[in-house]
Design an enzyme around this catalytic site. Structure first.
Site: not given
Ligand code: CO
Ligand code: ZN
Length: 338
Positions: A69, A171, A202-203, A225, A312
Site C-alpha cells: 500500500h 509503513d 489500506e490504512e 507490508d 504508526h
Molecule cells: Co499501517
Molecule cells: Zn501497512
C-alpha cells in the site's frame, strides 16, 4: 538508484495519506515504468504495473498479484478557530501520545506542529484536545493557508545508521520499495503474468485492495507490508519476530489466515536462496492480504512482512537487509517456487 535508503527517501518524501495518493502515485509510477510493460491506475487510484508473460506461453502461466500500500496514515482539518488554531481528525490508526509535539505538512507545503490543551491531564487527552499551530495570527490568516478538509502527514528527518533506516511511513513505503527492487531485478522473461499493485486506502480498511483484487482476479496474491517486532524493552506480548533477522512470512493476523500452499512456496524459496526467514503471527491489525483472499470466489494468498519498530508513529525503523532479502525472496518465489 538501487540503494534502499535512497529509494526509501524518494518514496517516503511523497505526500500520500489515504485518499490523497496522487503525488506518491506519480513518484512510484515514474520509477516503475522502466521495468514493466504496462502502468495504469484504476478508479480508486490503485497503481497497477504489469509484466506480461512471453507471447504464446499459455501453460502453467499464472496471474500473480503483489500488493504494497502506498497510502499513509495522516490527519484531516475539521475546524479552524478564531485564533488560527486548527482542529483535526485522524486518517487511519494513530495513538494520541504519538501526535504530541510532532511536525506535520499539508499537500500545499504548509507546516504545522501539533500540541494539546494544557489544562487536560496528559493521560486523559482525546484527539479533540489536540490542535495544530501553523503560526497564524488569526482565523483569517489560517484560512489563507489551510481549508477544512485538507489532509496533512507527519514529517520526520530520515536517517540510515547501523544497517537500519528510520523516518515516517516505513509503513508501507518500504513495502513499495521492496516491490520496486523486485521489479528492477526481474529476469527479461518470466513465465507468469505479474501484477505489481500499489494500493490506496489500506490504512482506512483495505479499500483499494478490495477493488483491485476484484478487477484483476489473480490466481495468487502476495502482500508486502510491515509487522510488529518483539525485540523492544518491556514489549507488551511475546513475538518471535525481530528487526534484522530476515523477512517474516505471514502465518496470520486478525484479518487473514494465509494459504498453506503459498506459505510453503515462500518457505521453499527461502531455502533455495538461503535467505533467513521468520514467521509472523500478528495479534492485531490486518493487511491487503485479507482483501485479496476474500475476493470473488477466493484467492490463494500469502504475505511477507518487514519487521518494523514503532509502527504508526512519526518515527518508524526497519533493517535495510530485511528489505533486500524481501525482494530476493520474492524474486526466487517468482522464478522458482510459485
Ligand atoms: Co499501517
Ligand atoms: Zn501497512
Amino acid at each position: 538508484m538501487n540503494n534502499v535508503f535512497e529509494l526509501y527517501k524518494e518514496v517516503a518524501s511523497a505526500f500520500g495519506p489515504s485518499g490523497r495518493e496522487t503525488k506518491i502515485t506519480n513518484v512510484i509510477s515514474s520509477i516503475a515504468k522502466k521495468y514493466v510493460d504496462d502502468v495504469y491506475t484504476d478508479t480508486l487510484g490503485n497503481l497497477i504495473c504489469r509484466k506480461r508473460p512471453p507471447v504464446g506461453s499459455q501453460e502453467n502461466v499464472r496471474k500473480i498479484a503483489f500488493a504494497a500500500h502506498m497510502d499513509s496514515i495522516g490527519i484531516v482539518v475539521t475546524y479552524i478557530d478564531d485564533n488560527g488554531f486548527l482542529r483535526f481528525s485522524n486518517i487511519g490508526g494513530i495513538e494520541i501520545q504519538d501526535f504530541l509535539h510532532t511536525q506535520v505538512i499539508f499537500e500545499n507545503g504548509t507546516h504545522g506542529i501539533i500540541s494539546h490543551e494544557e489544562k487536560t491531564e496528559l493521560s486523559k487527552l482525546k484527539i479533540n484536545n489536540l490542535y495544530i499551530d501553523i503560526g497564524a495570527k488569526n482565523r483569517e490568516q489560517a484560512e489563507k493557508m489551510v481549508s477544512i478538509g485538507d489532509f496533512a502527514v507527519f514529517t520526520s528527518p530520515m536517517f540510515e545508521q547501523n544497517g537500519v533506516i528510520s523516518g515516517a511511513y516505513i509503513d508501507d513505503r518500504i513495502g513499495c520499495v521492496a516491490l520496486l527492487i523486485t521489479m528492477m531485478k526481474l529476469p527479461k522473461t518470466v513465465n507468469h503474468d505479474l501484477y505489481f499493485v500499489f494500493t490506496v486506502q489500506e490504512e482506512v480498511g483495505l479499500r483499494g485492495a478490495t477493488t483491485a483484487a476484484y478487477a484483476l482476479e489473480p490466481d495468487i496474491a502476495i502482500a508486502i507490508d510491515v509487522t510488529d517486532t518483539g525485540d523492544l524493552p518491556e514489549h507488551k506480548y511475546p513475538m518471535a519476530c525481530h528487526m534484522g533477522k530476515g523477512p517474516a512470512i505471514k502465518v496470520m493476523d486478525r484479518s487473514v489466515l494465509c494459504s498453506q500452499k503459498i506459505r510453503s512456496a515462500l518457505e521453499e524459496a527461502a531455502l533455495v536462496a538461503a535467505i533467513p526467514v521468520q514467521h509472523e503471527i500478528l495479534q492485531f491489525g490486518g493487511t491487503d492480504t485479507a482483501a485479496f483472499q476474500r475476493s470473488r470466489a477466493g484467492v490463494e494468498v500469502g504475505a511477507i512482512s518487514i519487521p518494523t519498530r514503532y509502527i504508526h508513529t512519526p518515527n518508524e525503523m526497519c533493517s535495510v537487509n530485511d528489505v533486500i532479502q524481501t525482494a530476493d525472496l520474492l524474486l526466487t518465489a517468482i522464478t522458482q517456487t510459485l
